[in-house]
Each structure stands twice: as structure tokens, then as C-alpha cells.
Design an enzyme around this catalytic site. Structure first.
Site, PDB file in Angstrom:
ATOM      1  N   ARG A 174       0.696  -1.237   0.114  1.00 43.34           N
ATOM      2  CA  ARG A 174      -0.074  -0.134  -0.093  1.00 43.34           C
ATOM      3  C   ARG A 174       0.971   1.351  -0.118  1.00 43.34           C
ATOM      4  O   ARG A 174       0.555   2.137   0.491  1.00 43.34           O
ATOM      5  CB  ARG A 174      -1.073   0.115   1.257  1.00 43.34           C
ATOM      6  N   SER A 250     -11.437  -1.008   2.884  1.00 47.09           N
ATOM      7  CA  SER A 250     -10.537  -1.412   4.292  1.00 47.09           C
ATOM      8  C   SER A 250     -10.130   0.091   4.873  1.00 47.09           C
ATOM      9  O   SER A 250      -9.502   0.814   3.864  1.00 47.09           O
ATOM     10  CB  SER A 250      -9.598  -2.139   3.638  1.00 47.09           C
ATOM     11  N   GLU A 368      -6.011   3.889   6.085  1.00 47.52           N
ATOM     12  CA  GLU A 368      -5.509   3.661   4.725  1.00 47.52           C
ATOM     13  C   GLU A 368      -6.037   5.082   3.892  1.00 47.52           C
ATOM     14  O   GLU A 368      -5.531   5.455   2.970  1.00 47.52           O
ATOM     15  CB  GLU A 368      -6.297   2.339   4.024  1.00 47.52           C
TER      16      GLU A 368
END
Length: 377
Positions: A174, A250, A368
Site C-alpha cells: 500500500r 478497508s 488507509e
């Protein structure tokens, strides 16, 4: 180049709510919102904004953002430029250039329908193509890094359009050089796909849903359909009829911690060693004393953020008293906006979850989504 916004771009008034451009459905107005319709207009608009010294914000699919209720006191550029160009093709491979505003899942659908493999397990991920390399999106055993060849990038420092290879992007879990600080605009993405009717299954949950073993070959369309079904079961696909789908997906990344930290968790806590390097054999002549081996490297372990949340007393469906933001009833890793929550309520719940995990397990969760004018931890 003029300092003014080009006249053929669409400029919207101050009352435009940024909530309408995000999947979390929160965010106040922008001072100015631009929607350039071509790549040339997009780059000209962005260069002009940079030259004027405005505060600026780029929004593509808006699937990974939490914007404050006060909005954004600057210029927002909504990236809607679309187009897919085949750069080369032979019997075994397909190379394409995709403009940043294309829908990611729309691209995956088209690629799979034509029998090309390489991104099928990334089905159902909301957002635009331009955001994919910034996050190095991944799911069910695939990451965009495995198919990415590079990007066209408008560099903030130089104002020039440059090509960055996959190696230049320094992609990780990520993460990328863009996410970690290189400023600019992703204009287009280059992908390399394989002419294959099947895909190698690389993730246990996907293998179980398919009734196969990891490493087995499965038709790419079947992989896509199964991934979409798995994501839908967790309300992780955009669906106006699903009350839990107004989210960022998420909300927290899976923490990566030293192995000794992971060992302190209960034995049923999911964990994956991510850099297990084999120890090399050393040959020593008879009669000689071997040198002392180097100190063992501390291995890093990926943990399940969902498990940590649920085992910190935050269950699916949880909400703070009086709040309209909630943990998804189908997936503990998603914060959802079911009933008109605002950004303050989303950020309050995010901070509460992170504090519970830190207090219970001593592990700090990282959100995130991109936070614009809000604090998520």
C-alpha cells in the site's frame, strides 16, 4: 501558458459538496472545482493551479478519501479523463496505456472479458486507474505492481510530464514514492497483461471459495466472479442498495511488525511472515574453526487489522452513542456511513478504534484513506 483556468474546462460554484465525489459520502464544499475533459486540459489546469500557488487537491474516484465537513478552501481537480490505448500486442501479451480517470473495475471487467490475465483478482476495487499505483492496490494475492510497467506523471517540481517505471515508483505494501512524498499528478498508467484463459490462485480465502488449492489454474472470469461475490459478502463493492457500501473499503492497513511483537499476540491471531530469508549454507575446511554466524535478522510479520479490531472489543456494527458512523455489519475493517454521517463522526470512530487496538494490543493502526482536514488517529 496562461495563469487563468482554460475556458473549456468545467468550473463549478462554491456550493459543490465534495461528499458527492467520495464513496464515504462526507465532505463540505470546494472553493473551486474543475473537471477538465481531456489529458491536455487536465495538465494545463493543474499547471495553472500550481503556478498560481493555490491550495489544491486531486480527486479521482474518491474511494479512498475522508474530507472535512468544512470542505476544501482551494481548487479541487476532479480527474475524469478516460481512454485506453493498446501500445503493443502479440499472441502472448497485451500492453496498454490507460488514462487516469478510467474506472478501475470497469477496466478489469473489460480485460477479463477479452481473456487477458494479470489483474482479475483486483476485481471490485472502487476508484480510478490513476490511484492504483499510488496505493499499489492489492487483494486476494495480486497487487497492481505485478502488472504495472510504469506511469506518465506530471511532476510538481519541474512542471514536466515524465515517465516513471515500476522500479522508479518503489512500490511496497500500500505504498509508493508518490504516497511517501513525490508530488504530482498521475496522468496515465501502463499495464502488461498475459494472454491466458486461466489465472493462478494465490490466496487461501479465494482458493477455498473456488474449491481449489493454492497454485491451481482457474478461468479468469471465474476468478473475477468469485472475487466479486466475496467482496459483496463483506459489502466491499459499491452498491446503492447495500447500506454498508458507503465507505472507503478497508479503513486500516494490516500492521507490519517485528516478529517478537507478533509473538505476544494470542496463537489464533492471523499472521504472515513477509521477509523470511533462508540461511545460506557455509562450507568450512576440516580443522578450521567456522566464523560466528551473523546475528539473526529480525523478521517482519504482517498482522490482520480486522482481527485486532474485533479482539479489542469493537464488533461488527459497532457505533459510538449518538453517532451516525458505524463499523460495517459485514466486515470489521470498514467504517460505513449508513445514515447521513459527517466527517467528524467518521474521524471520531476511526480514532476510537485505533485507541482501542493500541490500548489492548500495543499496536498502532494506520488509516488507509487520505485525510483532508480531519484527523483519523
Amino acid at each position: 501558458m496562461s495563469d487563468n483556468v482554460p475556458r473549456d474546462s468545467t468550473a463549478l460554484a462554491d456550493s459543490t459538496a465534495l461528499a458527492d465525489l467520495t464513496t464515504m459520502r462526507v465532505g463540505g464544499p470546494a472553493r473551486q472545482l474543475l473537471r477538465p475533459s481531456t489529458e491536455d486540459e487536465l495538465m494545463e489546469n493543474v499547471r495553472a493551479v500550481w503556478k498560481r500557488g493555490d491550495e489544491w487537491l486531486l480527486i479521482g474516484g474518491g474511494s479512498n478519501m475522508v474530507i472535512s465537513d468544512e470542505g476544501f478552501d482551494g481548487t479541487v481537480v476532479h480527474i475524469v479523463t478516460r481512454g485506453i490505448q493498446v501500445t503493443s500486442q502479440d499472441a502472448e501479451s497485451l500492453h496498454i496505456r490507460v488514462q487516469a480517470g478510467e474506472s478501475w473495475d470497469g477496466l478489469v471487467r473489460r480485460i477479463v472479458a477479452r481473456g487477458w490475465a494479470g489483474i482479475e483478482a483486483l476485481s471490485g476495487i472502487p476508484g480510478s486507474v490513476g490511484a492504483a499505483p499510488i496505493q499499489n492496490i492489492g487483494a486476494y494475492g495480486q497487487e497492481v505492481a505485478s502488472a504495472l510497467e510504469g506511469i506518465d506523471f506530471l511532476d510538481y517540481d519541474s512542471g514536466e510530464l515524465v515517465h516513471l517505471s515500476t522500479a522508479d515508483l518503489n512500490l511496497g505494501y500500500r505504498s509508493s514514492v508518490i504516497k511517501s512524498g513525490r508530488v504530482g499528478l498521475v496522468v496515465a498508467v501502463y499495464l502488461a497483461l498475459t494472454a491466458s484463459p486461466t489465472s493462478t490462485v494465490q490466496y487461501q480465502q479465494l482458493a477455498s471459495a473456488l474449491g481449489v488449492s493454492i497454485g491451481d489454474q482457474v478461468p479468469v472470469q471465474q476468478v473475477r466472479d468469485t472475487v466479486l461475490a466475496l467482496r459483496a459478502s463483506k459489502a466491499m463493492v459499491l452498491d446503492p442498495n447495500e447500506p454498508d457500501s458507503a465507505s472507503c473499503g478497508s479503513f486500516f492497513t494490516n500492521p507490519i511488525v517485528p516478529e517478537n511483537i507478533a509473538r505476544a499476540l494470542p496463537s489464533d491471531a492471523p499472521r504472515w511472515v513477509i521477509d523470511d530469508e533462508p540461511v545460506a549454507d557455509v562450507a568450512v575446511p576440516l580443522g578450521e574453526t567456522p566464523a560466528l554466524p551473523p546475528a539473526p535478522k529480525q523478521r517482519m510479520v504482517k498482522l490482520s487489522a480486522a482481527w485486532l479490531i474485533e479482539h479489542s472489543g469493537v464488533k461488527k456494527g459497532f457505533r459510538l452513542p449518538g453517532s451516525r458512523a458505524a463499523v460495517s455489519s459485514k466486515h470489521s475493517l470498514a467504517i460505513v456511513n449508513r445514515t447521513g454521517a459527517n466527517a467528524a463522526e467518521v474521524s471520531e470512530l476511526s480514532r476510537y478504534i485505533a485507541a482501542r487496538v493500541l490500548g489492548e494490543h500495543g499496536i498502532r493502526l494506520q488509516p488507509e484513506p487520505v485525510a483532508v482536514g480531519v484527523e483519523l488517529t
